[in-house]
Design a protein around this motif. Structure first.
Motif, PDB file in Angstrom:
ATOM      1  N   GLU A 131      65.806 111.870  29.726  1.00 22.78           N
ATOM      2  CA  GLU A 131      65.743 111.389  31.113  1.00 22.78           C
ATOM      3  C   GLU A 131      65.589 112.605  32.022  1.00 22.78           C
ATOM      4  OE1 GLU A 131      65.227 109.270  34.175  1.00 22.78           O
ATOM      5  OE2 GLU A 131      65.508 108.213  32.285  1.00 22.78           O
ATOM      6  N   SER A 133      67.047 113.043  35.100  1.00 21.13           N
ATOM      7  CA  SER A 133      68.204 113.291  35.962  1.00 21.13           C
ATOM      8  C   SER A 133      69.462 113.426  35.114  1.00 21.13           C
ATOM      9  CB  SER A 133      68.364 112.136  36.959  1.00 21.13           C
ATOM     10  OG  SER A 133      69.666 112.087  37.496  1.00 21.13           O
ATOM     11  N   GLU A 136      72.003 110.380  35.451  1.00 18.63           N
ATOM     12  CA  GLU A 136      71.493 109.185  34.785  1.00 18.63           C
ATOM     13  C   GLU A 136      71.427 109.386  33.278  1.00 18.63           C
ATOM     14  OE1 GLU A 136      67.819 108.007  36.685  1.00 18.63           O
ATOM     15  OE2 GLU A 136      68.935 106.687  38.032  1.00 18.63           O
ATOM     16  N   GLY A 226      66.931 109.979  46.493  1.00 19.21           N
ATOM     17  CA  GLY A 226      67.120 110.540  45.155  1.00 19.21           C
ATOM     18  C   GLY A 226      67.149 112.048  45.225  1.00 19.21           C
ATOM     19  N   CYS A 231      63.216 110.624  40.783  1.00 16.03           N
ATOM     20  CA  CYS A 231      64.395 109.751  40.834  1.00 16.03           C
ATOM     21  C   CYS A 231      64.269 108.711  41.945  1.00 16.03           C
ATOM     22  CB  CYS A 231      65.660 110.579  41.037  1.00 16.03           C
ATOM     23  SG  CYS A 231      66.091 111.602  39.611  1.00 16.03           S
ATOM     24  N   ASN A 234      61.669 106.112  40.939  1.00 19.37           N
ATOM     25  CA  ASN A 234      62.183 105.166  39.953  1.00 19.37           C
ATOM     26  C   ASN A 234      63.041 104.089  40.612  1.00 19.37           C
ATOM     27  OD1 ASN A 234      60.955 106.812  38.117  1.00 19.37           O
ATOM     28  ND2 ASN A 234      62.838 107.621  37.221  1.00 19.37           N
ATOM     29  N   TYR A 253      63.763 112.344  49.578  1.00 21.51           N
ATOM     30  CA  TYR A 253      64.144 113.243  48.474  1.00 21.51           C
ATOM     31  C   TYR A 253      64.047 114.685  48.940  1.00 21.51           C
ATOM     32  CZ  TYR A 253      59.073 112.733  47.953  1.00 21.51           C
ATOM     33  OH  TYR A 253      57.732 112.631  48.185  1.00 21.51           O
TER      34      TYR A 253
END
Length: 324
Positions: A131, A133, A136, A226, A231, A234, A253
């Motif tokens: 992933e 991040s 996450e 994010g 991020c 998503n 962001y």
């Protein structure tokens, strides 16, 4: 409140949804008098046909669990269940609660019960999860270890090449590589030459945050925050998929070359994950801006599909030493 349906299951989608809603009502998670999200919202969130949701609502109305009031919505009624039915429900809750207190995952509990009934219990396989991040990555890896008989090695996407280089010439320790749909092609490109299949799971928005967003007035400017463009993209995709087209959604962001505090001034509402929420105090959020927490979770149907794949693995790729 958590609802998940698996379109690949042998159990019809309308039966899955109906039984889950009953469970939430019987356990009090959907309180008597509370309003259910609209049919349109539930259909968008679960990615199923609106007619399916309408059918379930109508059936639960017929059974006395719900009541639709014209112009107001659908509300939870006192469940029409006798003492014996409630006792069975409480028994199941006690078993699941005790398993959780003892650190026994639900999947493992299910396997143990199946084993007592004569079914073979699968071992614990090691898989790779990738992933972009860190927060996450930790969350999704923990979800998989909690719900499946697996050991998960989590690797950030930016570190994957280096991690593979350390194993050059050696037998890789993972039977499968798992990631979210947003990164599947990048991960496949690296794993396929090494003979490891990549499985993509859907990460979706949770229903509580969706419910609050649906209540916002049309045209509300909602900044989707994010810690990177990927991020926020998503999370934005998850919200769009849930049918939030009455809102003015846009990304916020940190790597756009524009001051984050200036971007936040353009928002009326901010949607972000729990890790980003903890940082908001240092980001100069304008007074009065509402913050809606929206932590995505792995799609239950996708996790169940992964579980079926793992159960079909040859016995030699499973860690025999971890059998319980």
């Amino acid at each position: 409140m958590e609802l998940r349906v698996d379109s690949r299951s042998h159990v019809p989608v309308h039966v899955q949804l109906q039984e889950q809603l009953k469970h939430l009502i019987l356990t009090g998670e959907l309180a008597v008098g509370s309003r259910l999200p609209s049919i349109r919202m539930l259909a968008g969130y679960l990615r199923i046909n609106r007619n399916t949701v309408a059918r379930v609502v109508a059936e639960l109305e017929r059974e006395g669990f719900l009541e639709t009031r014209r112009g107001s919505g659908t509300y939870v009624l006192d469940p029409p269940v006798d003492a014996e039915g409630m006792e069975r429900q409480r028994f199941l809750e006690r078993v699941m609660r005790q398993a959780a207190e003892e650190g026994v995952p639900v999947e493992e509990l299910g396997y143990a019960l199946l084993a007592r009934a004569g079914s073979r219990v699968p071992g614990r396989a090691t898989i790779l999860f990738v992933e972009c991040s860190g927060p996450e990555l930790e969350q999704y890896a923990a979800e998989l270890e909690d719900r499946l008989p697996v050991r998960v090695e989590g690797v950030l996407l930016e570190d994957l090449r280096e991690r593979l280089a350390r194993e050059e010439g050696a037998s890789l320790p993972w039977r499968l590589a798992v990631t979210t749909f947003y990164h599947v092609h990048e991960v496949e490109e690296l794993m396929e030459p090494r003979g490891i299949e990549t499985v993509a799971l859907l990460a979706e928005a949770t229903l509580d945050g969706i419910t609050r967003l649906a209540e916002l007035p049309a045209g509300t400017r909602v900044g989707v925050l994010g810690n990177s463009r990927t991020c926020s993209d998503n999370l934005l995709s998850s919200l769009v998929g849930a049918g939030m087209d009455h809102l003015e959604l846009f990304q916020v962001y940190e790597d756009v070359g524009r001051d984050l505090e200036e971007q936040l001034k353009e928002t009326e509402v901010v949607v972000c994950s729990s890790p980003m929420y903890r940082r908001l105090a240092t980001l100069g959020l304008p007074p009065g801006t509402e913050v809606i927490l929206q932590d995505r979770t792995l799609d239950k149907g996708g996790v169940e599909m992964l579980g079926r794949m793992l159960r079909s693995l040859p016995r030699e790729v499973v860690d025999e030493g971890d059998r319980r």
